[in-house]
Design a protein around this motif. Structure first.
Motif, PDB file in Angstrom:
ATOM      1  N   PRO A  68      11.191 -46.413  -8.465  1.00 51.15           N
ATOM      2  CA  PRO A  68      11.488 -46.106  -9.868  1.00 51.15           C
ATOM      3  C   PRO A  68      10.415 -45.265 -10.545  1.00 51.15           C
ATOM      4  O   PRO A  68      10.708 -44.422 -11.394  1.00 51.15           O
ATOM      5  N   SER A  69       9.160 -45.479 -10.155  1.00 47.49           N
ATOM      6  CA  SER A  69       8.063 -44.729 -10.764  1.00 47.49           C
ATOM      7  C   SER A  69       8.195 -43.233 -10.538  1.00 47.49           C
ATOM      8  O   SER A  69       7.659 -42.431 -11.318  1.00 47.49           O
ATOM      9  N   CYS A  70       8.901 -42.842  -9.486  1.00 45.85           N
ATOM     10  CA  CYS A  70       9.047 -41.420  -9.177  1.00 45.85           C
ATOM     11  C   CYS A  70       9.737 -40.666 -10.316  1.00 45.85           C
ATOM     12  O   CYS A  70       9.450 -39.480 -10.542  1.00 45.85           O
ATOM     13  N   PHE A  71      10.634 -41.334 -11.024  1.00 44.48           N
ATOM     14  CA  PHE A  71      11.349 -40.651 -12.096  1.00 44.48           C
ATOM     15  C   PHE A  71      10.447 -40.420 -13.310  1.00 44.48           C
ATOM     16  O   PHE A  71      10.605 -39.430 -14.022  1.00 44.48           O
ATOM     17  N   ILE A  72       9.503 -41.326 -13.531  1.00 41.61           N
ATOM     18  CA  ILE A  72       8.519 -41.102 -14.584  1.00 41.61           C
ATOM     19  C   ILE A  72       7.588 -39.964 -14.183  1.00 41.61           C
ATOM     20  O   ILE A  72       7.285 -39.074 -14.985  1.00 41.61           O
ATOM     21  N   VAL A  73       7.140 -39.987 -12.939  1.00 37.04           N
ATOM     22  CA  VAL A  73       6.237 -38.941 -12.455  1.00 37.04           C
ATOM     23  C   VAL A  73       6.951 -37.588 -12.438  1.00 37.04           C
ATOM     24  O   VAL A  73       6.348 -36.563 -12.775  1.00 37.04           O
ATOM     25  N   ALA A  74       8.220 -37.573 -12.070  1.00 39.46           N
ATOM     26  CA  ALA A  74       8.989 -36.325 -12.104  1.00 39.46           C
ATOM     27  C   ALA A  74       9.047 -35.782 -13.524  1.00 39.46           C
ATOM     28  O   ALA A  74       8.963 -34.566 -13.750  1.00 39.46           O
ATOM     29  N   TYR A  75       9.186 -36.675 -14.493  1.00 40.67           N
ATOM     30  CA  TYR A  75       9.200 -36.287 -15.913  1.00 40.67           C
ATOM     31  C   TYR A  75       7.857 -35.673 -16.305  1.00 40.67           C
ATOM     32  O   TYR A  75       7.799 -34.678 -17.024  1.00 40.67           O
ATOM     33  N   VAL A  76       6.769 -36.276 -15.804  1.00 44.26           N
ATOM     34  CA  VAL A  76       5.431 -35.735 -16.054  1.00 44.26           C
ATOM     35  C   VAL A  76       5.318 -34.332 -15.457  1.00 44.26           C
ATOM     36  O   VAL A  76       4.800 -33.409 -16.092  1.00 44.26           O
ATOM     37  N   TYR A  77       5.821 -34.177 -14.230  1.00 45.73           N
ATOM     38  CA  TYR A  77       5.758 -32.872 -13.567  1.00 45.73           C
ATOM     39  C   TYR A  77       6.541 -31.805 -14.336  1.00 45.73           C
ATOM     40  O   TYR A  77       6.094 -30.663 -14.460  1.00 45.73           O
ATOM     41  N   LEU A  78       7.720 -32.171 -14.826  1.00 48.09           N
ATOM     42  CA  LEU A  78       8.512 -31.218 -15.600  1.00 48.09           C
ATOM     43  C   LEU A  78       7.767 -30.794 -16.862  1.00 48.09           C
ATOM     44  O   LEU A  78       7.804 -29.627 -17.275  1.00 48.09           O
ATOM     45  N   ASP A  79       7.106 -31.751 -17.475  1.00 50.16           N
ATOM     46  CA  ASP A  79       6.324 -31.461 -18.675  1.00 50.16           C
ATOM     47  C   ASP A  79       5.194 -30.491 -18.339  1.00 50.16           C
ATOM     48  O   ASP A  79       4.983 -29.484 -19.024  1.00 50.16           O
ATOM     49  N   ARG A  80       4.468 -30.783 -17.261  1.00 49.34           N
ATOM     50  CA  ARG A  80       3.369 -29.907 -16.857  1.00 49.34           C
ATOM     51  C   ARG A  80       3.886 -28.508 -16.500  1.00 49.34           C
ATOM     52  O   ARG A  80       3.256 -27.494 -16.826  1.00 49.34           O
ATOM     53  N   PHE A  81       5.014 -28.471 -15.823  1.00 50.31           N
ATOM     54  CA  PHE A  81       5.581 -27.194 -15.389  1.00 50.31           C
ATOM     55  C   PHE A  81       5.907 -26.316 -16.600  1.00 50.31           C
ATOM     56  O   PHE A  81       5.587 -25.121 -16.617  1.00 50.31           O
ATOM     57  N   THR A  82       6.551 -26.905 -17.606  1.00 53.43           N
ATOM     58  CA  THR A  82       6.927 -26.119 -18.777  1.00 53.43           C
ATOM     59  C   THR A  82       5.712 -25.681 -19.582  1.00 53.43           C
ATOM     60  O   THR A  82       5.739 -24.637 -20.237  1.00 53.43           O
ATOM     61  N   GLN A  83       4.637 -26.464 -19.535  1.00 52.23           N
ATOM     62  CA  GLN A  83       3.417 -26.064 -20.224  1.00 52.23           C
ATOM     63  C   GLN A  83       2.730 -24.908 -19.515  1.00 52.23           C
ATOM     64  O   GLN A  83       2.243 -23.970 -20.153  1.00 52.23           O
ATOM     65  N   ARG A  84       2.707 -24.976 -18.178  1.00 52.69           N
ATOM     66  CA  ARG A  84       2.029 -23.937 -17.400  1.00 52.69           C
ATOM     67  C   ARG A  84       2.885 -22.682 -17.241  1.00 52.69           C
ATOM     68  O   ARG A  84       2.353 -21.608 -16.960  1.00 52.69           O
ATOM     69  N   GLN A  85       4.195 -22.825 -17.375  1.00 49.16           N
ATOM     70  CA  GLN A  85       5.104 -21.701 -17.186  1.00 49.16           C
ATOM     71  C   GLN A  85       5.959 -21.506 -18.439  1.00 49.16           C
ATOM     72  O   GLN A  85       7.168 -21.770 -18.434  1.00 49.16           O
ATOM     73  N   PRO A  86       5.360 -21.045 -19.537  1.00 54.31           N
ATOM     74  CA  PRO A  86       6.113 -20.910 -20.794  1.00 54.31           C
ATOM     75  C   PRO A  86       7.257 -19.906 -20.718  1.00 54.31           C
ATOM     76  O   PRO A  86       8.180 -19.968 -21.530  1.00 54.31           O
ATOM     77  N   SER A  87       7.202 -18.991 -19.756  1.00 57.91           N
ATOM     78  CA  SER A  87       8.288 -18.017 -19.624  1.00 57.91           C
ATOM     79  C   SER A  87       9.449 -18.561 -18.797  1.00 57.91           C
ATOM     80  O   SER A  87      10.435 -17.868 -18.565  1.00 57.91           O
ATOM     81  N   LEU A  88       9.313 -19.833 -18.349  1.00 62.86           N
ATOM     82  CA  LEU A  88      10.378 -20.482 -17.588  1.00 62.86           C
ATOM     83  C   LEU A  88      10.776 -21.794 -18.252  1.00 62.86           C
ATOM     84  O   LEU A  88      10.637 -22.876 -17.668  1.00 62.86           O
ATOM     85  N   PRO A  89      11.267 -21.755 -19.472  1.00 64.97           N
ATOM     86  CA  PRO A  89      11.673 -22.994 -20.156  1.00 64.97           C
ATOM     87  C   PRO A  89      12.907 -23.603 -19.497  1.00 64.97           C
ATOM     88  O   PRO A  89      13.689 -22.910 -18.851  1.00 64.97           O
ATOM     89  N   ILE A  90      13.062 -24.884 -19.684  1.00 65.32           N
ATOM     90  CA  ILE A  90      14.228 -25.574 -19.142  1.00 65.32           C
ATOM     91  C   ILE A  90      15.477 -25.128 -19.884  1.00 65.32           C
ATOM     92  O   ILE A  90      15.522 -25.145 -21.113  1.00 65.32           O
ATOM     93  N   ASN A  91      16.489 -24.710 -19.143  1.00 68.63           N
ATOM     94  CA  ASN A  91      17.765 -24.334 -19.743  1.00 68.63           C
ATOM     95  C   ASN A  91      18.900 -24.774 -18.829  1.00 68.63           C
ATOM     96  O   ASN A  91      18.662 -25.386 -17.778  1.00 68.63           O
ATOM     97  N   SER A  92      20.116 -24.460 -19.208  1.00 70.42           N
ATOM     98  CA  SER A  92      21.279 -24.932 -18.446  1.00 70.42           C
ATOM     99  C   SER A  92      21.404 -24.291 -17.073  1.00 70.42           C
ATOM    100  O   SER A  92      22.126 -24.798 -16.212  1.00 70.42           O
ATOM    101  N   PHE A  93      20.698 -23.177 -16.860  1.00 67.05           N
ATOM    102  CA  PHE A  93      20.785 -22.480 -15.592  1.00 67.05           C
ATOM    103  C   PHE A  93      19.766 -22.973 -14.562  1.00 67.05           C
ATOM    104  O   PHE A  93      19.906 -22.717 -13.372  1.00 67.05           O
ATOM    105  N   ASN A  94      18.731 -23.665 -15.023  1.00 69.82           N
ATOM    106  CA  ASN A  94      17.701 -24.092 -14.065  1.00 69.82           C
ATOM    107  C   ASN A  94      17.419 -25.593 -14.054  1.00 69.82           C
ATOM    108  O   ASN A  94      16.684 -26.078 -13.201  1.00 69.82           O
ATOM    109  N   VAL A  95      17.967 -26.340 -15.019  1.00 66.76           N
ATOM    110  CA  VAL A  95      17.600 -27.743 -15.163  1.00 66.76           C
ATOM    111  C   VAL A  95      17.957 -28.571 -13.925  1.00 66.76           C
ATOM    112  O   VAL A  95      17.192 -29.458 -13.524  1.00 66.76           O
ATOM    113  N   HIS A  96      19.074 -28.291 -13.282  1.00 67.16           N
ATOM    114  CA  HIS A  96      19.476 -29.081 -12.115  1.00 67.16           C
ATOM    115  C   HIS A  96      18.500 -28.877 -10.947  1.00 67.16           C
ATOM    116  O   HIS A  96      18.076 -29.844 -10.295  1.00 67.16           O
ATOM    117  N   ARG A  97      18.148 -27.635 -10.693  1.00 67.32           N
ATOM    118  CA  ARG A  97      17.218 -27.355  -9.597  1.00 67.32           C
ATOM    119  C   ARG A  97      15.825 -27.895  -9.896  1.00 67.32           C
ATOM    120  O   ARG A  97      15.124 -28.362  -8.995  1.00 67.32           O
TER     121      ARG A  97
END
Length: 205
Positions: A68-97
């Motif tokens: 279960p902890s993996c889903f919290i950590v995955a959430y942390v990773y998504l947060d870090r990813f969007t902070q480090r990659q501001p030109s790649l925000p989460i949208n409907s075309f990339n959220v699943h991948r």
């Protein structure tokens, strides 16, 4: 976290995470000015996947068999990813991948036993080759910053707990965890904002 082991908590957590990601993706979809500055990456599909975000995350939860902890950590990773990659925000075309990749990377980092890329590719409805590319790009996008300290993990748990309680009372059991600052709407909790969470303690699996 003991709360995550409760059979009643994870389905509600999955539902809440899905609603958060859906809200962020739809908000970014509407931001036409932002779209002009977005980069096209391996995470972008040619069309929006027909499967809803919640159904997709429920599928990952059902078949990934990660802790279960993996889903919290995955959430942390998504947060870090969007902070480090501001030109790649989460949208409907990339959220699943981004979802399938973040959970897979979290499982590899957190769990002693985990499925290989080919298995996650089947769960995510993509090819193994694509899964491999997604993993590499995600790791570079994170700057290989995979470690999650205990303080950071607790902070994210506390935020999710508080938000879930606001939406559905008694979603989580009472906890002494506290969070000094809420996550921003675009999934941006700055780990540097709270010095009390800068412990160098590795998360136990």
């Amino acid at each position: 976290m003991a709360e995550l082991e409760s059979p009643n908590v994870m389905p509600k957590l999955i539902s809440f995470l899905s609603s958060q990601l859906k809200r962020v993706a739809e908000s970014n979809d509407l931001n036409q000015q932002q779209l002009l500055h977005q980069k096209i990456s391996v995470f972008h599909g040619l069309t929006r996947p027909p499967i809803p975000i919640q159904s997709y995350l429920e599928r990952i939860f059902k078949y990934a068999n990660c802790s279960p902890s993996c889903f919290i950590v995955a959430y942390v990773y998504l947060d870090r990813f969007t902070q480090r990659q501001p030109s790649l925000p989460i949208n409907s075309f990339n959220v699943h991948r981004l979802l399938i990749t973040s959970v897979m990377v979290a499982a590899k980092f957190m769990d002693d036993l985990y499925y290989n890329n080919a298995y996650y590719a089947k769960v995510g409805g993509i090819t193994t080759i694509e899964m491999n590319f997604l993993e590499v790009d995600f790791l570079f996008g994170l700057g290989f910053h995979l470690n999650v300290t205990l303080g950071t993990f607790q902070a994210y748990c506390a935020h999710l707990q508080r938000e879930m309680l606001l939406m559905q009372p008694l979603t989580f059991a009472d906890s002494s965890l506290s969070l000094g600052k809420s996550l921003k709407a675009h999934l941006c909790y700055n780990e540097d904002d709270s010095s009390s969470h800068q412990k160098q303690q590795q998360l136990a699996v």
